[in-house]
Structures are given as structure tokens and as C-alpha cells.
Design a protein around this motif. Structure first.
Motif, PDB file in Angstrom:
ATOM      1  N   THR A 241       0.858  -1.182   0.000  1.00 16.46           N
ATOM      2  CA  THR A 241       0.000   0.000   0.000  1.00 16.46           C
ATOM      3  C   THR A 241       0.895   1.234   0.000  1.00 16.46           C
ATOM      4  O   THR A 241       2.114   1.144   0.158  1.00 16.46           O
ATOM      5  N   HIS A 242       0.285   2.411  -0.158  1.00 17.38           N
ATOM      6  CA  HIS A 242       1.069   3.641  -0.126  1.00 17.38           C
ATOM      7  C   HIS A 242       1.455   4.041   1.299  1.00 17.38           C
ATOM      8  O   HIS A 242       2.555   4.530   1.538  1.00 17.38           O
ATOM      9  N   GLU A 243       0.538   3.878   2.236  1.00 12.60           N
ATOM     10  CA  GLU A 243       0.721   4.406   3.588  1.00 12.60           C
ATOM     11  C   GLU A 243       0.253   3.383   4.623  1.00 12.60           C
ATOM     12  O   GLU A 243      -0.552   2.503   4.326  1.00 12.60           O
ATOM     13  N   LYS A 244       0.738   3.561   5.859  1.00 14.26           N
ATOM     14  CA  LYS A 244       0.329   2.635   6.909  1.00 14.26           C
ATOM     15  C   LYS A 244      -1.148   2.795   7.270  1.00 14.26           C
ATOM     16  O   LYS A 244      -1.773   1.832   7.737  1.00 14.26           O
ATOM     17  N   HIS A 245      -1.736   3.980   7.019  1.00 14.12           N
ATOM     18  CA  HIS A 245      -3.161   4.121   7.321  1.00 14.12           C
ATOM     19  C   HIS A 245      -4.007   3.226   6.417  1.00 14.12           C
ATOM     20  O   HIS A 245      -5.121   2.839   6.788  1.00 14.12           O
ATOM     21  N   ASN A 246      -3.496   2.867   5.224  1.00 15.90           N
ATOM     22  CA  ASN A 246      -4.217   1.922   4.368  1.00 15.90           C
ATOM     23  C   ASN A 246      -4.304   0.555   5.033  1.00 15.90           C
ATOM     24  O   ASN A 246      -5.327  -0.142   4.934  1.00 15.90           O
ATOM     25  N   ILE A 247      -3.246   0.153   5.711  1.00 12.53           N
ATOM     26  CA  ILE A 247      -3.245  -1.126   6.423  1.00 12.53           C
ATOM     27  C   ILE A 247      -4.216  -1.085   7.600  1.00 12.53           C
ATOM     28  O   ILE A 247      -4.970  -2.047   7.834  1.00 12.53           O
ATOM     29  N   LEU A 248      -4.241   0.024   8.322  1.00 12.99           N
ATOM     30  CA  LEU A 248      -5.186   0.149   9.430  1.00 12.99           C
ATOM     31  C   LEU A 248      -6.625   0.096   8.915  1.00 12.99           C
ATOM     32  O   LEU A 248      -7.510  -0.480   9.568  1.00 12.99           O
ATOM     33  N   ALA A 249      -6.867   0.657   7.731  1.00 15.90           N
ATOM     34  CA  ALA A 249      -8.210   0.616   7.152  1.00 15.90           C
ATOM     35  C   ALA A 249      -8.619  -0.818   6.831  1.00 15.90           C
ATOM     36  O   ALA A 249      -9.791  -1.187   6.996  1.00 15.90           O
ATOM     37  N   ILE A 250      -7.657  -1.636   6.368  1.00 17.14           N
ATOM     38  CA  ILE A 250      -7.961  -3.044   6.101  1.00 17.14           C
ATOM     39  C   ILE A 250      -8.339  -3.752   7.400  1.00 17.14           C
ATOM     40  O   ILE A 250      -9.295  -4.545   7.442  1.00 17.14           O
ATOM     41  N   CYS A 251      -7.615  -3.462   8.474  1.00 15.52           N
ATOM     42  CA  CYS A 251      -7.954  -4.058   9.771  1.00 15.52           C
ATOM     43  C   CYS A 251      -9.353  -3.644  10.222  1.00 15.52           C
ATOM     44  O   CYS A 251     -10.140  -4.471  10.702  1.00 15.52           O
ATOM     45  N   ASP A 252      -9.666  -2.365  10.061  1.00 16.77           N
ATOM     46  CA  ASP A 252     -11.004  -1.893  10.440  1.00 16.77           C
ATOM     47  C   ASP A 252     -12.087  -2.570   9.609  1.00 16.77           C
ATOM     48  O   ASP A 252     -13.154  -2.936  10.120  1.00 16.77           O
ATOM     49  N   LYS A 253     -11.818  -2.748   8.312  1.00 12.52           N
ATOM     50  CA  LYS A 253     -12.802  -3.393   7.442  1.00 12.52           C
ATOM     51  C   LYS A 253     -13.021  -4.847   7.861  1.00 12.52           C
ATOM     52  O   LYS A 253     -14.164  -5.317   7.934  1.00 12.52           O
ATOM     53  N   LEU A 254     -11.927  -5.551   8.154  1.00 19.61           N
ATOM     54  CA  LEU A 254     -12.059  -6.934   8.602  1.00 19.61           C
ATOM     55  C   LEU A 254     -12.852  -7.006   9.904  1.00 19.61           C
ATOM     56  O   LEU A 254     -13.680  -7.908  10.092  1.00 19.61           O
ATOM     57  N   GLY A 255     -12.606  -6.057  10.813  1.00 19.24           N
ATOM     58  CA  GLY A 255     -13.377  -6.042  12.048  1.00 19.24           C
ATOM     59  C   GLY A 255     -14.847  -5.788  11.797  1.00 19.24           C
ATOM     60  O   GLY A 255     -15.720  -6.449  12.371  1.00 19.24           O
ATOM     61  N   ALA A 256     -15.147  -4.820  10.915  1.00 20.88           N
ATOM     62  CA  ALA A 256     -16.538  -4.494  10.618  1.00 20.88           C
ATOM     63  C   ALA A 256     -17.279  -5.658   9.979  1.00 20.88           C
ATOM     64  O   ALA A 256     -18.482  -5.834  10.183  1.00 20.88           O
ATOM     65  N   LEU A 257     -16.552  -6.461   9.189  1.00 23.87           N
ATOM     66  CA  LEU A 257     -17.160  -7.618   8.531  1.00 23.87           C
ATOM     67  C   LEU A 257     -17.171  -8.856   9.431  1.00 23.87           C
ATOM     68  O   LEU A 257     -17.589  -9.929   9.005  1.00 23.87           O
ATOM     69  N   ARG A 258     -16.698  -8.710  10.673  1.00 21.36           N
ATOM     70  CA  ARG A 258     -16.569  -9.832  11.599  1.00 21.36           C
ATOM     71  C   ARG A 258     -15.670 -10.923  11.012  1.00 21.36           C
ATOM     72  O   ARG A 258     -15.947 -12.122  11.127  1.00 21.36           O
TER      73      ARG A 258
END
Length: 386
Positions: A241-258
Motif C-alpha cells: 500500500t502507499h501508507e500505513k493508514h491503508n493497512i489500518l483501514a484493512i484491519c477496520d474493514k475486517l473487524g466491521a465484517l466480523r
């Protein structure tokens, strides 16, 4: 840890000029020149449930579908202009069918054939390619048992870097590297140096045991790494990814999707490579790293970094623990007939055993005379992790 010719840095690791790592049983160096490899280009993965894999890689991670049918899905990252970076092919056993590299010219395919034929390796060539979107290609079973592919001719597709309307918060930009598990790391390093790869970082101990090495063709930390363990197997395929915030967004998405159980390790920052990372497991258990912010390595005198295996910041710069599965589990690789390659056990010391095993130890400050605090020891010793 003291290693002759290597200079300690203020950050706690060691640097040196690149020197060959000594191999007790090296692969012979061919007299034929090696093909000129540009970069890692794509991986072909065999998956057992194509629909489940599509959901993971497309709906969750956001890779773009270039082409698909009932047997295979061709995926690419946002900045890619060649047909694909990942092929998901339906099959009975989850495994890796090809670690694929692009070479500089069509003539480099002739060099690949001569190079591996001289080594006595099994070699196949197809003028129309082994997969869609790729032309004349050479596949080999390399001396370490890995299925390698080399190609030059490709079908171009639209690069989506400017299509910001399609970018997600966790946008994945490019394929970055492979990681291969092999029982004899020095043997692997020596062979891949013959193929033109250069070492950027490695992990050793004071006795000279090499636990892992990072090797590159493009001017980043690596196109592939060799990790010590039972092999040949594939440890992970990594996308950037370009930035570490992109990785954090993936973690948030995985959490939201359970679907947080897909997270095996991280997010965190590596000591080795200095990159921000996240390790995921796909529906078949294939390990996928999301990776960003390593460093430039393109100068000819780029120094090699060596880490002490007992430095608990080598794998995670913040000193967070490495889960045991990360050391022990990996994907099988296939021969050219599609059969899983037999796995050979590592006989050198295990990185997990010498750092988090029953008798292992790690340190934060090398010269400390006291043990880690009890609350920290529990993170590293097996049996204390409940």
C-alpha cells in the motif's frame, strides 16, 4: 554478537558490504549466464473454493479482476499495467503453482532455459504462455524445489492509479515480494545470488547460523526472501500500500465484517525492512502480507544489514511477539505436473526454538544483565501465551 567485518549501528543491528554467505553444500554455479530479472511479477495460487477466494481478494482486499472464468480468476493491483499480479486457480490441493518473474528481454528466456538445463533442472517452455495475458514463458523446478517462471511478453491493461473513484481506504497498489521457506538458507542465498539477486538484510547468530535472508532485483528491500524451515514451501506473498493508514483501514474493514480471524499477526512495524506490516490468512490458509514503507536499495554499494536472531525487535520493531503459526505453517508448492513437492526438514537451529521455545531467549537491550520483566517474558515463551 560480534561478526567480523560488520559494524554495529546506533539502531542495534550490523552493517557490512555484501559478501557471499557460506554454503556447506552449494548449488553449482552454471557457466551459462542467468536471465536478467526485473522484478517479481505474479504468483499463481491453487485454491479449493474459487468463490470464497474471490470474496477475500476482491470484496475484502479490493484487488481488481482483469479476467475470470469457472476455473481461474486473474487479479491485479491498482498501479499494475500488466495483465495480473495474482492468479487464483481452482484445484484439489491449496498450493503455489508458480513464483513468476518478469525478465528484461525475450532473449532472457533462452538464458533461463540454458541456465537451468545446465543445472539438470526440469524445464518447460510455452510460446503462448502458461496463463492468460502472458506470452512466451519458461517454468522450471529450481534446485531448491520451487516452481519458478520467467516471462517477458505481456498483455497490457489499464493502470488504475488515476481512478481515485475506484480506490478504497485500504487500496493495494502493487505486488511487492514473495517469501520462500527452505531448510538450507545459505544454499538458497548462494543459488539466488547466481541468479542475480542481492542480499539486503539477514538474520544470524554468533555461531554464523543463518535463519533468513532478504534478496532483491528491484531497488527495494526484496523481491523474495528465504526463511529457514521445513521446505520447499511458500511463507507468504506480499502486496504494498502507499501508507500505513491503508493497512489500518484493512484491519477496520475486517473487524466491521466480523472477519478479524483472518488477521494472523500485526499490524506492526518490522525491524527487518523497517516496513509497516499486516499478515492475513486467506480461506485456504495461504498467508498474505500487506506491506508499506520500506527503503531504497538501488545503489551498488548499498550496505547489508545483519540482525542478531535474539534481538526481539528484528521481526517487530515494537517488540511484539511472533505467533508460533507464523514460524511453523506455510503453503505447499507444486512440481510442473501439479503435484505437491515433498518437504525436507530443516536440520539447522530453528528461529522459533532459539527465541521463543522452551530454552530460547530474546533481548531488548543486548548488554542487559537482567532478564526481561516477567510481563514481557510471557509474550515470548510458549506455554505462557494464554
Amino acid at each position: 554478537m560480534t561478526i567480523a567485518g560488520r559494524t554495529p549501528t546506533s539502531s542495534g543491528f550490523y552493517v557490512s558490504e555484501e559478501v557471499p554467505i557460506h554454503a556447506e553444500n552449494p548449488v553449482p554455479t552454471p557457466s551459462s549466464p542467468a536471465p536478467d530479472i526485473l522484478r517479481c511479477a505474479y504468483m499463481e495460487l491453487v485454491v479449493t473454493d474459487l468463490a470464497a477466494s474471490r470474496e477475500f481478494y476482491v470484496d475484502v482486499l479490493g484487488l481488481t479482476v482483469t479476467e475470470e472464468d469457472d476455473e481461474a480468476i486473474y487479479l491485479r493491483t491498482i498501479e499494475e499495467f500488466i495483465h495480473h499480479n495474482l492468479v487464483l486457480r481452482k484445484g484439489p490441493v491449496a498450493a503455489v503453482a508458480a513464483f513468476s518473474y518478469r525478465v528484461r528481454t525475450p532473449e532472457d528466456l533462452d538464458k533461463a532455459v540454458a541456465f537451468y538445463t545446465e543445472l539438470g533442472c526440469r524445464v518447460q517452455r510455452r510460446e503462448d504462455g502458461f496463463v492468460k495475458g502472458i506470452g512466451d514463458s519458461v517454468r522450471v523446478e529450481d534446485p531448491l524445489g520451487f516452481p519458478y517462471e520467467f516471462f517477458h511478453a505481456v498483455e497490457h491493461v489499464e493502470r488504475l492509479a488515476w481512478r481515485y473513484d475506484l480506490h478504497s481506504p485500504g487500496a493495494i497498489m502493487r505486488l511487492d515480494h514473495f517469501n520462500q521457506v527452505t531448510p538450507d538458507v545459505p544454499k538458497a542465498v548462494r543459488h539466488y545470488q547466481d541468479l542475480g539477486f542481492r542480499v539486503t538484510e539477514d538474520i544470524q547468530d554468533s555461531d554464523g547460523v543463518v535463519y533468513a535472508a532478504w534478496m532483491r532485483r528491484k531497488p527495494t528491500v526484496h523481491d523474495t526472501a528465504t526463511t529457514g524451515g521445513d521446505g520447499p514451501r511458500m511463507h507468504h506473498v506480499a502486496f504494498a500500500t502507499h501508507e500505513k493508514h491503508n493497512i489500518l483501514a484493512i484491519c477496520d474493514k475486517l473487524g466491521a465484517l466480523r472477519r478479524s480471524d483472518a488477521i494472523e499477526r500485526g499490524p506492526g512495524r518490522h525491524g527487518v525492512s523497517n516496513a509497516f506490516y499486516l499478515y492475513l490468512r486467506d480461506p485456504d490458509g495461504h498467508r498474505v502480507e500487506i506491506y508499506t514503507q520500506d527503503y531504497y536499495t538501488g545503489d551498488p554499494d548499498n550496505p547489508v544489514i545483519t540482525w542478531d536472531v535474539h534481538d526481539n525487535q528484528r521481526r517487530d520493531w515494537w517488540g511484539n511477539p511472533v505467533v508460533p503459526s507464523w514460524y511453523t505453517e506455510a503453503s505447499p508448492v507444486l512440481d510442473l505436473d501439479g503435484n505437491p513437492q515433498p518437504v525436507v526438514a530443516r536440520t539447522d537451529a530453528s528461529e522459533m526454538a532459539v527465541t521463543i521455545g522452551a530454552d530460547g531467549f530474546s533481548y531488548t537491550r543486548k548488554d542487559d544483565t537482567e532478564e526481561m520483566p516477567e510481563y514481557k517474558q510471557g509474550e515470548y515463551k510458549l506455554g505462557y501465551q494464554l
